[in-house]
Design an enzyme around this catalytic site. Structure first.
Site, mmCIF file in Angstrom:
data_model
loop_
_atom_site.group_PDB
_atom_site.id
_atom_site.type_symbol
_atom_site.label_atom_id
_atom_site.label_comp_id
_atom_site.label_asym_id
_atom_site.label_seq_id
_atom_site.Cartn_x
_atom_site.Cartn_y
_atom_site.Cartn_z
ATOM 1 N N GLU A 204 0.825 -1.217 0.000
ATOM 2 C CA GLU A 204 0.000 0.000 0.000
ATOM 3 C C GLU A 204 0.857 1.264 0.000
ATOM 4 O O GLU A 204 1.799 1.403 0.758
ATOM 5 C CB GLU A 204 -1.004 0.046 1.156
ATOM 6 C CG GLU A 204 -2.033 1.177 1.017
ATOM 7 C CD GLU A 204 -2.729 1.222 -0.344
ATOM 8 O OE1 GLU A 204 -2.164 1.832 -1.283
ATOM 9 O OE2 GLU A 204 -3.830 0.648 -0.486
ATOM 10 N N ASP A 278 -7.044 0.249 -3.663
ATOM 11 C CA ASP A 278 -8.076 1.285 -3.787
ATOM 12 C C ASP A 278 -8.895 1.097 -5.064
ATOM 13 O O ASP A 278 -9.504 2.022 -5.553
ATOM 14 C CB ASP A 278 -7.419 2.662 -3.779
ATOM 15 C CG ASP A 278 -6.339 2.807 -4.852
ATOM 16 O OD1 ASP A 278 -6.186 1.873 -5.679
ATOM 17 O OD2 ASP A 278 -5.646 3.843 -4.858
HETATM 18 O O1 AHR Z 1 0.612 0.446 -3.252
HETATM 19 C C1 AHR Z 1 0.347 0.694 -4.597
HETATM 20 C C2 AHR Z 1 -1.078 1.152 -4.819
HETATM 21 O O2 AHR Z 1 -1.235 2.424 -4.263
HETATM 22 C C3 AHR Z 1 -2.160 0.369 -4.164
HETATM 23 O O3 AHR Z 1 -2.486 -0.851 -4.802
HETATM 24 C C4 AHR Z 1 -3.299 1.322 -4.263
HETATM 25 O O4 AHR Z 1 -4.247 1.121 -3.239
HETATM 26 C C5 AHR Z 1 -2.636 2.687 -4.160
HETATM 27 O O5 AHR Z 1 -3.017 3.495 -5.248
#
Ligand code: AHR
Ligand code: AHR
Length: 479
Positions: A204, A278
């Site tokens: 994340e 996300d």
């Molecule tokens: O960590 C990379 C990405 O960052 C994740 O998958 C996403 O939730 C955020 O945009």
């Protein structure tokens, strides 16, 4: 034994086990996945041929004959009910109604396992699966292991082709709230040596190729056609591992402490496939099988799992059927929709349309309605179609509209210009599927051509006349 029997003997049992190709426990004989067909929107469950065996692809083929099919559910074989279904909107909305992501075609990723046909999950940009209320998956700083088998030649540079542990809210709730396997060439965050693709960990707000942000050169470019990928994590310790899923053993690309800001972890325990935490949904890739465990599996356990994957003997199979095409020949593509059969796929400048063409048409029109067959620019198992009158220009899709554009040499162009014909959906000629969007086929609609899905959200996806509009007789070219 199956992979999950091996993890159980190692003291790190599967808490989620997903595969459309085979049972992951030797005793599993339940449903592997569910498909929904376009003709009447009914569903069918696909089980292994025998307990512990390969999926019954023939049952899918018969249920989906003369129509289209989507994968609606990837069942959890662990008994915990952690099934993957169409991902809901989150930080980002998907392309389907109400912001859901697309479902995968049931036929986009055919393979064989020990000679028996099965289908993987071909994730196009926009496609995603999720399970937000999972049972038994790691939360907080608890330990987990994961592996997944992917197609190491199918990837892109967008966020994020992931499989694993993510937020229950479909939104970015902060560093350490995910712990998933990532595969591709996204360089916004971390990356490894060479040009990629790389196996990384999506923790994340960052894809990590090792302990540092950005480059960790021990994480290699790796693109085996069948690729075993591993990410595992426990308090202040995690690892990235990988290897060829068709032979040999796994290598460790990172094993050590957490990156700064990621200790302790704050895992939330939802499960996703093909998207970021996300619901970022620009990535592509192909998934065949994968699991999540409770506890940190040993390298020895993973070595046995890798041996089991190799013994499953994943191999490629044909991506095409329908009227045979010969590379170098000139063809025409004749509409089969009643009332439109005097029309052929042609172009007017960069617009690809259908026009009424016959042996008495002008040479100009005959050339505009004739196409030279090439080996697929983006996949040599499929085809590309070059204009007879504009050499160097090929039929490609862009925003799902077919265009005649000159080949710019990019990976995107090559993939957008690659099509895999199959037996015509209406029983005539061929239906010409977009390699990168296998739910979508050449279709004429108001005499303009698109790549259309059966009953999708675009106006040209209308279910009415879909099979006829998406089937073309393949004839010798006019010129
Ligand atoms: O960590 C990379 C990405 O960052 C994740 O998958 C996403 O939730 C955020 O945009
Ligand atoms: O046609 C769908 C996509 O639209 C193509 O892959 C890409 O070139 C454009 O974004």
């Amino acid at each position: 034994a199956g992979p999950c029997d091996i993890y159980a003997s190692g003291g790190t049992p599967c808490v989620a086990a997903h595969s459309t190709t085979r049972a992951l426990y030797s005793a599993f004989s339940g449903s592997l996945y569910q498909v929904k067909r376009g003709s009447d929107n009914t569903t069918a469950n696909i089980a292994p041929l025998s307990a512990g065996g390969v999926a019954n692809a023939a049952a899918q083929d018969s249920f989906c004959a003369s129509t289209t099919c989507l994968i609606t559910i990837i069942y959890d074989q662990s008994g915990r009910g952690n099934h993957l279904t169409q991902a809901p909107p989150g930080g980002f909305r998907g392309p389907e109604s109400n912001g859901y992501d697309n479902l995968a075609s049931a036929t986009g990723a055919p393979v064989t396992l020990n000679g028996q046909k099965a289908y993987g999950v071909f994730v196009s940009p926009g496609t995603g699966y999720r399970h937000d209320a999972a049972s038994g998956t790691a939360t907080g700083d608890a330990a987990q292991g994961m592996y997944a088998v992917f197609d190491g030649t199918h990837y892109n540079d967008q966020c994020c082709f992931d499989y694993g542990n993510a937020e229950t809210s479909n939104t970015d709730t902060g560093s350490g709230h995910m712990e998933a396997i990532y595969f591709g060439t996204c360089t916004i965050w971390g990356f490894g040596s060479g040009n990629g693709p790389w196996i990384m960990a999506d923790l994340e707000n960052n894809l990590f190729s090792g302990q540092k942000t950005k480059l960790n050169s021990a994480d290699p470019t790796i693109s085996d056609r069948f690729l075993t990928t591993v990410v595992k994590g426990e308090p202040n310790q995690w690892a990235i591992r990988g290897g060829n899923a068709a032979s040999g053993s796994l290598s460790t690309y990172y094993s050590g402490v957490r990156p700064s800001g990621y200790n302790p972890m704050h895992k939330e325990g939802a499960i996703l496939l093909g998207i970021g935490g996300d619901n970022s949904n620009g990535a592509q890739g192909t998934f065949y099988e994968g699991v999540m465990t409770s506890g940190y599996p040993s390298d020895a356990t993973e070595a046995s799992v890798q041996a089991n994957i190799v013994a499953a003997k994943y191999a490629t199979t044909s991506l095409t059927s329908g009227t045979a095409l010969s590379v170098g020949s000139s063809i025409s593509l004749q509409a089969t929709t009643p009332g439109y059969t005097t029309r052929y796929i042609a172009h007017t400048g960069s617009t690809v349309n259908t026009q009424i063409v016959s042996s008495s048409s002008s040479t100009t029109l005959k050339q505009q309605a004739s196409w030279t067959v090439h080996t697929g620019l983006g996949n040599s198992a499929c085809f590309s179609f070059e204009s007879r009158d504009t050499p160097g220009s090929y039929i490609r899709h862009n925003n799902f509209v077919l265009l005649l554009n000159s080949n710019d040499g990019s990976k995107q162009f090559a993939e957008d210009a690659t099509f895999c014909p199959e037996t015509g959906l209406d029983g005539q000629g061929s239906s010409i599927r977009a390699w990168g969007y296998p739910t979508r086929y050449f279709r004429h609609y108001n005499n303009v051509t698109y790549i259309a899905s059966n009953g999708g959200v675009q106006f040209f996806d209308a279910a009415s006349l879909f099979n006829d509009d998406a089937s073309f007789k393949v004839n010798t070219g006019f010129a």
